[in-house]
Enzyme design. Structure first.
Site, PDB file in Angstrom:
ATOM      1  CB  SER A  19      -0.929   0.012   1.218  1.00 25.46           C
ATOM      2  OG  SER A  19      -1.667   1.221   1.258  1.00 25.46           O
ATOM      3  CB  SER A  21      -2.781   4.323   1.988  1.00 30.12           C
ATOM      4  OG  SER A  21      -3.649   4.089   0.907  1.00 30.12           O
ATOM      5  CE  LYS A  70     -11.873  -0.526  -1.936  1.00 35.10           C
ATOM      6  NZ  LYS A  70     -11.849   0.151  -3.252  1.00 35.10           N
ATOM      7  N   GLY A 130     -15.750  -3.666 -17.352  1.00 34.18           N
ATOM      8  CA  GLY A 130     -15.651  -4.288 -16.041  1.00 34.18           C
ATOM      9  C   GLY A 130     -16.904  -4.084 -15.219  1.00 34.18           C
ATOM     10  N   GLY A 133     -15.791  -4.005  -8.171  1.00 39.93           N
ATOM     11  CA  GLY A 133     -15.960  -2.927  -7.206  1.00 39.93           C
ATOM     12  C   GLY A 133     -15.650  -1.556  -7.769  1.00 39.93           C
ATOM     13  CB  ALA A 134     -12.816  -0.212  -9.725  1.00 40.08           C
TER      14      ALA A 134
END
Length: 288
Positions: A19, A21, A70, A130, A133-134
């Site tokens: 990550s 982040s 998520k 697609g 989730g995105a």
């Protein structure tokens, strides 16, 4: 410098070691002078509830949530923001009385990035590749911002139909239709805004695109790829070669993080200069 008043946040994921982040969020704190620290939190699927309750008990001001948590985190939240409910996923928790409120900053990050790039959505005919989730965040943004039509291309038509029905029901109009990815040649011959929301083309598999036919890309005037590593995906190369404008997912990544930081620190705004500096630091860490 961490002190007794430092606000603590983190990102819960599994794996979490990759990550970016922590780099991004701690950089924002340093540049804005906020007493804030952010750390990676590796959480197994079976420990999600315990992690949320434990973070609250430890007075965490919030957390980011990413793959694979998520959706799993949602039952353990005190409240869920309307946008996050509509998208069906949460990626940011903000402390409130009695628990956490869940938000989805992926949609906000995508919209801010597209506005920054001056990409128009209202009135556009769109392609969305697609249905994961995105894609849910992207579909929500396109419909909410007034896209004329959205054709969803996906290998699994059943999954795509579920998403299309959710979006059409929520917005009260038949904005989204579905085609199998292999049926892309059936698209009406128009000029499209396209969003590529799958992981196809992500490092280290950078020599792939979801569709390899150059004729498909001649219909795209603007192509947005949510993949940010590499900075130029094969999807983007195809769009550019056909004369279209491109944007990758890197700015979206920056803005979804900025939106989360601003939720945890009300009244604090990240300046364009800080955004640019953060981008330079993060790009230096990418392997693609």
């Amino acid at each position: 410098m961490i002190s007794g008043t430092t606000k603590i946040c983190g990102v819960m994921a599994d794996p979490v070691e990759h990550s970016l982040s922590p780099l991004m969020q701690n950089f924002y704190a340093e540049k804005t002078g906020v007493d804030f620290a952010y750390m990676p939190l590796k959480v197994a699927v079976e420990d999600v509830e315990a992690a949320v309750l434990g973070a609250y008990a430890l007075n965490f001001v919030g957390m980011n949530v990413t793959v694979p948590h998520k959706q799993q985190v949602m039952p353990y939240l005190k409240e869920i923001d309307e946008d996050a409910k509509a998208i069906g996923a949460v990626n940011t928790l903000v402390r409130m009385e009695g628990g956490y409120k869940g938000y989805n900053t992926d949609a906000a990050g995508l919209l801010r990035a597209m506005r920054e790039a001056k990409i128009q959505i209202a009135g556009e005919d769109c392609i969305l590749i697609g249905a994961g989730g995105a894609a849910k965040a992207a579909a929500y943004v396109l419909a909410k911002e007034g896209a004329q039509t959205v054709t969803l291309l996906n290998r699994n038509v059943g999954h795509a139909m579920v998403l299309a029905e959710e979006i059409n029901h929520r917005f009260g109009r038949p904005v989204m239709t579905v085609l199998a990815l292999s049926e892309y040649a059936l698209l009406p011959k128009k000029s499209y805004l396209a969003i590529q929301s799958t992981s196809v083309g992500m490092y280290p598999h950078s020599d792939h695109a979801p569709i390899e036919d150059p004729d498909f890309y001649r219909m795209i005037h603007t192509g947005v790829d949510i993949v940010y590593n590499p900075m130029e995906t094969k999807f983007m190369q195809y769009v550019s070669a056909a004369g279209g404008t491109v944007m990758n997912g890197f700015t979206m990544l920056l803005y979804q993080g900025i939106t989360a930081f601003e939720l945890w620190n009300p009244g604090v705004k990240i300046s364009p200069q800080i955004v640019e500096e953060a981008g330079m630091q993060m790009r230096s860490r990418l392997k693609g």
